[in-house]
Design a protein around this motif. Structure first.
Motif, short mmCIF file in Angstrom:
data_model
loop_
_atom_site.label_atom_id
_atom_site.label_comp_id
_atom_site.label_asym_id
_atom_site.label_seq_id
_atom_site.Cartn_x
_atom_site.Cartn_y
_atom_site.Cartn_z
N ARG A 11 0.82 -1.20 0.00
CA ARG A 11 0.00 0.00 0.00
C ARG A 11 0.86 1.26 0.00
N ASP A 12 1.99 1.22 0.71
CA ASP A 12 2.91 2.36 0.70
C ASP A 12 3.46 2.60 -0.70
N ILE A 13 3.86 1.52 -1.36
CA ILE A 13 4.44 1.64 -2.71
C ILE A 13 3.40 2.18 -3.68
N LEU A 14 2.18 1.66 -3.63
CA LEU A 14 1.14 2.10 -4.55
C LEU A 14 0.76 3.55 -4.29
N SER A 15 0.72 3.94 -3.02
CA SER A 15 0.43 5.33 -2.68
C SER A 15 1.51 6.27 -3.22
N ARG A 16 2.75 5.84 -3.08
CA ARG A 16 3.86 6.68 -3.57
C ARG A 16 3.83 6.79 -5.08
N LEU A 17 3.50 5.71 -5.78
CA LEU A 17 3.40 5.76 -7.23
C LEU A 17 2.27 6.67 -7.68
N ALA A 18 1.14 6.60 -6.95
CA ALA A 18 0.02 7.48 -7.28
C ALA A 18 0.41 8.94 -7.08
N GLN A 19 1.15 9.22 -5.99
CA GLN A 19 1.59 10.58 -5.75
C GLN A 19 2.58 11.04 -6.80
N LEU A 20 3.44 10.11 -7.26
CA LEU A 20 4.39 10.44 -8.32
C LEU A 20 3.64 10.83 -9.59
N ALA A 21 2.58 10.08 -9.93
CA ALA A 21 1.80 10.40 -11.12
C ALA A 21 1.18 11.78 -11.00
N THR A 22 0.69 12.10 -9.80
CA THR A 22 0.09 13.42 -9.57
C THR A 22 1.14 14.52 -9.68
N ASP A 23 2.32 14.29 -9.08
CA ASP A 23 3.38 15.28 -9.12
C ASP A 23 3.83 15.54 -10.56
N LEU A 24 3.95 14.47 -11.34
CA LEU A 24 4.37 14.64 -12.73
C LEU A 24 3.31 15.39 -13.52
N ALA A 25 2.02 15.07 -13.24
CA ALA A 25 0.94 15.76 -13.94
C ALA A 25 0.93 17.24 -13.60
N GLU A 26 1.26 17.56 -12.34
CA GLU A 26 1.22 18.97 -11.94
C GLU A 26 2.31 19.79 -12.60
N THR A 27 3.37 19.13 -13.05
CA THR A 27 4.39 19.87 -13.79
C THR A 27 3.87 20.33 -15.14
#
Length: 311
Positions: free
Chosen positions: A74-90
């Motif tokens: 769950r930690d890994i999946l949460s971090r990947l989801a946050q990474l996708a959001t961070d990349l999208a925000e760029t």
């Protein structure tokens, strides 16, 4: 011990099994066969080098290694989801994903607000879950979504709460009910009436039960149903009265099948809340959607929008 052979697909599947503790139900959620899921879990256990679950009788339990793998997955999946959001925000607000879970009653309101939001921001992908309150709280604790829409603030959880719109509850009756059309009905006249209530734990039911208790009423619960639509159909069929959110009646204005009783103390004024865990870093998309919800609520309060029907 090495985990290099563990796959992301396996790490996505295992928390679902850990939540259901049932191979068949977990496989259904994942759109897999139980055999296919069993193979994935077996391969993950082989990569870990330890058994992840055990079967005792007909019940499945996680081992200590299984609990550790569940938490890490769950930690890994949460971090990947946050990474996708961070990349999208760029790339600005016009890209990204918004994950929303909401209680079933909110389906009469929130999809319309999401539709308005997506028309303004067409590049945003929305993942929407419509589930009951217990499932909402489970997802909230697990931090599986960006925002959670509900009609009752969760107790005992560290959360941020934004009230965005009124949610009036009304007393619904068949159109030919003897109390229909009367003004300022004394709640005592409800004594002995049959009632159709939502399931235990429902915010609507809790509000109705608080009203009954405050007026020392002992309603005869004829049916308990887990669907607003089923409740409405039962009322229309003359099986009893019900307390429902006015928002659930938006498509029933012209049916003529119902009457809203003018009972003293009604409507019960409740609210819609957008909730997220304390400390959660909201994405730009999430913050902008919260602003959209607040604007819709302000418009409702000003009378600029009419979200409720007049029966």
């Amino acid at each position: 011990m090495t985990l290099r052979h563990a796959t992301l697909h396996q790490l996505r599947s295992f928390p679902v099994l850990a939540r259901h503790l049932n191979m068949t139900r977990a496989a259904e959620e994942l759109h897999l066969t139980p055999a296919a899921l069993s193979i994935q879990v077996k391969q993950l256990a082989e990569a870990v080098g330890l058994p992840l679950h055990e079967q005792i009788g007909k019940r499945l339990f996680l081992t200590e290694a299984g609990r550790l793998v569940d938490a890490a997955s769950r930690d890994i999946l949460s971090r990947l989801a946050q990474l996708a959001t961070d990349l999208a925000e760029t790339q600005g607000l016009e890209r990204g994903c918004l994950r929303v879970s909401m209680v079933s009653t909110a389906k009469y309101l929130v999809p319309r607000l999401l539709g308005e939001f997506c028309r303004v921001h067409p590049g945003i992908e929305v993942a929407l879950e419509v589930i009951n309150r217990d499932e909402i709280l489970d997802r909230l604790v697990r931090n599986q979504d960006d925002l959670y829409i509900m009609g009752r603030v969760p107790e005992g959880l560290s959360v941020v709460v934004q009230t965005f719109m009124d949610n009036p509850l009304v007393m619904l009756a068949p159109a030919d009910h003897p109390l229909a059309g009367l003004r300022a009905v004394d709640p005592a006249r409800l004594e002995g009436e049959n009632f159709i209530l939502r399931e235990q734990g429902s915010g609507t039911r809790l509000a109705a039960e608080d009203f009954f208790a405050s007026h020392r009423l002992r309603p005869r619960v004829r049916m308990t149903l887990g669907s607003n639509e089923a409740v409405k159909q039962s009322v229309a069929g003359g099986l009893g009265l019900a307390v429902l959110s006015e928002h659930t009646l938006a498509l029933d204005v012209a049916s003529g099948a119902f009457a809203i009783l003018d009972v003293q103390g009604f409507p019960l004024l409740r609210h819609w809340y957008a909730v997220y865990p304390m400390g959660k870093q909201l994405s730009t998309v999430s913050r902008t959607f919260l602003e959209h919800l607040a604007a819709a609520g302000a418009a409702q309060a000003a009378g600029a929008r009419n979200y409720g029907p007049e029966l």
